[in-house]
Design a protein around this motif. Sequence first.
Motif, short mmCIF file in Angstrom:
data_model
loop_
_atom_site.label_atom_id
_atom_site.label_comp_id
_atom_site.label_asym_id
_atom_site.label_seq_id
_atom_site.Cartn_x
_atom_site.Cartn_y
_atom_site.Cartn_z
N PHE A 12 -2.58 -2.64 -11.01
CA PHE A 12 -1.92 -1.39 -11.11
C PHE A 12 -2.56 -0.61 -12.19
O PHE A 12 -2.85 -1.31 -13.45
CB PHE A 12 -0.53 -1.56 -11.17
N PRO A 13 -2.72 0.71 -11.79
CA PRO A 13 -3.52 1.64 -12.93
C PRO A 13 -2.87 1.66 -14.35
O PRO A 13 -3.51 1.59 -15.37
CB PRO A 13 -3.47 2.96 -12.38
N LYS B 265 4.61 -15.78 -1.93
CA LYS B 265 4.95 -15.11 -2.93
C LYS B 265 4.76 -13.63 -2.80
O LYS B 265 5.71 -12.69 -3.24
CB LYS B 265 4.40 -15.82 -4.23
N SER B 266 3.56 -13.29 -2.22
CA SER B 266 3.07 -11.98 -2.19
C SER B 266 4.29 -11.18 -1.34
O SER B 266 4.72 -9.87 -1.39
CB SER B 266 1.74 -11.73 -1.45
N VAL C 270 4.28 -2.12 -2.27
CA VAL C 270 4.44 -2.24 -1.00
C VAL C 270 3.17 -1.82 -0.30
O VAL C 270 3.01 -2.32 0.79
CB VAL C 270 5.62 -1.32 -0.44
N ALA C 271 2.38 -0.97 -0.83
CA ALA C 271 1.17 -0.40 -0.25
C ALA C 271 -0.13 -1.44 -0.39
O ALA C 271 -1.08 -1.18 0.21
CB ALA C 271 0.74 0.90 -0.97
N LYS C 272 -0.02 -2.31 -1.40
CA LYS C 272 -0.88 -3.52 -1.61
C LYS C 272 -1.26 -4.26 -0.29
O LYS C 272 -0.29 -4.75 0.35
CB LYS C 272 -0.73 -4.18 -2.91
N SER C 273 -2.63 -4.68 -0.18
CA SER C 273 -2.81 -5.51 1.03
C SER C 273 -2.55 -7.11 0.62
O SER C 273 -2.63 -7.32 -0.79
CB SER C 273 -4.11 -5.40 1.45
N ALA C 274 -2.27 -7.91 1.48
CA ALA C 274 -2.37 -9.28 1.21
C ALA C 274 -3.44 -9.96 0.24
O ALA C 274 -3.25 -10.62 -0.49
CB ALA C 274 -2.06 -10.00 2.32
N ALA D 177 9.91 -5.10 -3.98
CA ALA D 177 9.54 -3.50 -4.23
C ALA D 177 10.22 -2.66 -3.36
O ALA D 177 10.62 -1.64 -3.43
CB ALA D 177 8.05 -3.59 -4.16
N ALA D 178 10.39 -3.12 -1.96
CA ALA D 178 10.96 -2.50 -1.01
C ALA D 178 12.64 -2.17 -1.15
O ALA D 178 12.89 -1.15 -0.75
CB ALA D 178 10.90 -3.24 0.54
#
Length: 202
Positions: free
Chosen positions: A66-67, A93-94, A77-81, A101-102
């Motif tokens: 994360f930046p 765990k992902s 939530v927008a991160k890909s597996a 987060a959701a």
Amino acid sequence: MSLAHLSKDLILKKIIESTPEPKIAFDYEEDPAKNRIYLALLESIVSQQISVKAAESIFTRFLALFPDGYPHPEQLVAKSAEELRSAGLSGQKSVYLQSVAAFALENPMSIAHLSALTDEEIVQYLLPIKGVGRWTVEMLLMFVLNRPDVFPIDDLVIRQRMIKAYGLTETGRALYKRLHEIAETWRPHRTLASRYLWRWKG
């Protein structure tokens, strides 16, 4: 006063006398941009069933995705597996991290909000999150919210230390019943008693 109360249990008294005092340092300054409850749940999930060293390494790599080094819920939530696996996280765990987060996007999780709830209300409030069990919430109650009367009976070390200290021979439900009976006498300071048990070398 808390030690005097706990020392009425003569077995626990010996443990307290032979064990270094647990270090308790809590910082109640909450950065509104970084929710400590949310972050603690994420870190707890990462650390499940792996060594402390491995957990620290993976969590550091996870934060680096994360930046600004903080996994804002909408970003997580927008991160890909694939992105999450690149930090060393398992697929399961992902999913659990994104579940936290959701939940955070839909429900208040600040210390101020949770402070108005009882221990059991907090447990029930957070249990719907995938990957978050009672033990996870109890650790949060003890180490983030500084609740004084938590007895984490599902913690293996706590059970092992109590079995050894009190010479218990029960198993199964009978064991859990006996452990609760012993801990009942520690109220309202079961958190401190548990911290001594964790530090006790036996």
